[in-house]
Design an enzyme around this catalytic site. Structure first.
Site, PDB file in Angstrom:
ATOM      1  N   PRO B 259       0.785  -1.238   0.000  1.00 16.44           N
ATOM      2  CA  PRO B 259       0.000   0.000   0.000  1.00 16.44           C
ATOM      3  C   PRO B 259       0.817   1.287   0.000  1.00 16.44           C
ATOM      4  CG  PRO B 259       0.065  -0.919   2.205  1.00 16.44           C
ATOM      5  CD  PRO B 259       0.889  -1.829   1.340  1.00 16.44           C
ATOM      6  N   CYS B 260       2.112   1.210  -0.253  1.00 14.70           N
ATOM      7  CA  CYS B 260       2.910   2.416  -0.058  1.00 14.70           C
ATOM      8  C   CYS B 260       2.486   3.563  -0.978  1.00 14.70           C
ATOM      9  CB  CYS B 260       4.396   2.115  -0.222  1.00 14.70           C
ATOM     10  SG  CYS B 260       4.824   1.343  -1.776  1.00 14.70           S
TER      11      CYS B 260
END
Lengths: 340, 310
Positions: B259-260
């Protein structure tokens, strides 16, 4: 065209096998007794044409199992064998027959009216090589065969048989009892008993709305139905998306209508909701007629026993168990290699 | 995509939103739950799960720890997609964060024949093969004898061992193989297809939803990590997708889309909406998010249809 029932197939969520292993090691140990298993199935999927699937998930062994919203309950059992040999040598033909006749007892005695999810019965036989995360398993979905001479019409699209208003009322009545749209339904939100129901279809000119009632209401409504022109129809939530067939649940429902309800000629609606929420409808539902050659009373004393079918086929459509190898996603050694 | 955005935009009514959602594209746990609730309401194939007690996250309600949709079809591999201009959404400016393909939306059954045409040469043996003389090959109408009780193994898929099971023919049973089939032409469009369980968890660090995948092949065996990578767009496989322990489940690894960059992407989507004069609402986050995720896993046909209330 001949009417046919589309069988269920099994869909086992991978984490279930992990739960099953733990349950076997910590609780069952060497016991090979039957253990209750809960599962659910979805209404017909027209978008993808999914085959009807009984979904066993990671909560299926939980006594306080809650059916996910929009899904319908199936009640079954699992038997976990200690060795591959005991699995192989277990008399499975007798087992399916016994499972079916136990179901037949619940159906013909009327007990199933109280808990209709037993009509969607399933069994799971399995042996797990727990060390190697490999499970051999075989599902069955016991289906009772009607006696010779039972006739079913080909399914007709509901909109061609019923007025648009009535079809709309059917969806709305069902949505009300099921609690679609977020608010709790009249029968609770669990979906536990929603898979099978009664439909009171009013006569054309009386102006009363159509009603959906639980199966267990049959005894009281049938005793006073002679005074009205209302028509009583059986309904079930149909997981089958095909126009020319209906799903496996209809199979045992038909036997219930004949034995417990004492009917010989009746109609059944295969209810196929779409949309699932307040905006939905059921235009792809079908209706079919059933007639039995004689009333159940006249054969019950002679000890009538239905034939039982329902072994799940493997992916090549053969009578054989399936094998699942979970090691790629469970074995810590393999995982270490692929972790980035 | 243009029409999707338009549809969303039309639906949106300006009500109060969290400032961090619009400024940074992130969600609070409360907003995550509200967005999940709306997804479950609109798309009944999604539901909330509790997860294992040992992994309970206190900042989420006990019965709403993560979202799941099961048995999601995936009919073709990413490399089987034909990229062309028509399929691609117009990316905004220099960003390439949405490379979405129309066939993911799979709005109608009428898409099926086309997909099946394309996938045709990828399929092996759609029809259940008839094995002459095999005791297992006993669908309707056959009087097959029981298999020998001394058959050696069932571990190999090719060796069929009926373990003594006999089932008499039953003409009322519709045997059509086990694949998915086209509703319109069930007899000749039996598709064997991969399926996925798709989970959405809340990632506390990145303050965004996070997607987890568990795949199965046509025989219901788990896909290996390498097989899963075949269903992830090449821009993301091995870079943003890793195999990790599921945050709410013991003992099973899932493929996860890292999810960065989710927040940044969601911010761009919200900005995009704002440019057309609409305000993104945080409770509709999941629909926008799943649309974006479909650029990473374009052939996994999970439901995120944005239905309008009647």
């Amino acid at each position: 065209t001949k009417m046919q029932f589309q069988p269920f197939q099994s869909y086992v969520e991978a984490p279930f096998w992990q739960k099953l292993s733990t349950h076997k090691l910590e609780n069952l140990r060497l016991s090979e007794n039957n253990v209750t298993l809960h599962a659910h199935y979805a209404p017909a999927d027209f978008k993808h044409g999914k085959p009807p699937s009984i979904c066993v998930d990671r909560m299926s062994l939980d006594q306080e199992y809650v059916v996910p919203p929009g899904q319908f309950a199936a009640t079954g059992m699992v038997r976990i064998f200690n060795t591959m040999e005991s699995f192989r040598e277990f008399d499975k033909n007798q087992f399916l027959k016994d499972s079916g006749l136990e179901l037949w007892r619940l159906i013909s005695s009327g007990e199933a009216l109280q808990n209709p999810s037993v009509l969607s019965k399933f069994t799971l036989l399995t042996f797990g090589d727990l060390k190697n995360f490999k499970f051999t398993y075989w599902f069955s979905f016991p289906g009772l065969c009607a006696p010779d001479g039972m006739q079913m019409s080909a399914p007709r699209p509901l909109p061609s048989s019923w007025s648009e208003a009535l079809t709309g009322q059917l969806f709305k009545s069902f949505a009300d009892v099921a609690g679609y749209g977020g608010s709790p339904g009249a029968w609770g939100n669990s979906g536990a008993n929603l898979g099978y129901f009664l439909i009171r279809k009013p006569s054309e000119d009386c102006g009363k709305p159509l009603e959906v009632l639980p199966l267990k209401a049959w005894r009281e409504v049938s005793s006073c139905s002679e005074s009205t022109a209302d028509e009583w129809i059986l309904g079930f939530v149909d997981p089958c998306p095909l126009p020319q067939a209906v799903g496996w649940p209809a199979r045992n429902l038909v036997m219930l209508a004949w034995s417990a309800l004492g009917l010989t000629k009746f109609s059944v609606v295969a209810f196929r909701p779409q949309g699932g929420v307040s905006s939905g409808g059921c235009p792809k539902s079908v209706v079919f007629d059933v007639s039995f050659p004689e009333p159940y009373e006249s054969v019950s004393s002679a000890g009538f026993e239905p034939k039982v079918v329902g072994w799940e086929r493997d992916s090549k459509n053969r009578l054989a168990p399936r094998v699942i190898d979970l090691s790629p996603m469970m074995d810590p050694n393999v995982l270490t290699e692929t972790a980035v | 995509m243009q029409s999707f955005l338009h549809g969303v935009a039309e639906y949106l009514t300006p009500v109060k939103t969290s400032s961090s959602f619009r400024e940074k594209g992130v969600l609070t746990p409360e907003e995550f739950v509200a967005a999940g609730d709306l997804l479950v309401l609109r798309c009944p194939s999604w539901s909330w799960e509790k997860g294992d007690k040992s992994k309970l996250r206190s900042y989420l309600p006990e019965d709403k720890q993560y979202l799941i949709t099961r048995n999601v079809p995936c009919r073709q591999r990413v490399r089987g997609l034909e990229y062309n201009d028509e399929d691609e959404m117009e990316a905004d400016g220099d960003s390439d964060w949405l490379k979405t393909h129309k066939n993911h939306e799979s709005e109608a059954i009428s898409d099926l024949p086309e997909i099946s045409d394309r996938i045709g040469n990828l399929n092996v043996d759609d029809e259940a093969p008839k094995v002459e003389g095999s005791p297992c090959d006993a669908p309707a109408g056959s009087d097959a004898p029981p298999a020998g009780a001394n058959s050696s193994t069932t571990d190999t898929a090719d060796v069929c061992d009926s373990m003594g099971v006999v089932e008499e023919g039953d003409t009322m049973t519709l045997w059509q193989g086990k694949g998915y089939m086209s509703v319109q032409a069930p007899d000749d469009n039996i598709l064997k297809t991969r399926t996925y369980d798709v989970c959405i968890t809340y990632d506390k660090y990145y303050q965004t939803p996070r997607v987890w995948l568990f795949g199965y092949d046509e025989d219901r065996n788990p896909l290996t990590p390498d097989q899963i990578f075949e269903d992830i767009s090449q821009d993301h496989a091995h870079k943003t997708v890793t195999i990790e322990s599921h945050p709410h489940l013991d003992g099973v690894a899932y493929a996860s889309i890292h999810p960065c960059r989710h927040a940044g992407t969601m911010k761009k989507i919200v900005d995009h909406l704002a440019e057309s004069g609409k305000e993104g609402r945080s409770d509709q986050y999941m629909f926008l998010f799943l649309k974006f995720i479909s650029s990473v896993i374009p052939t996994i046909e999970y439901d995120f249809t944005f239905q309008m209330d009647a």
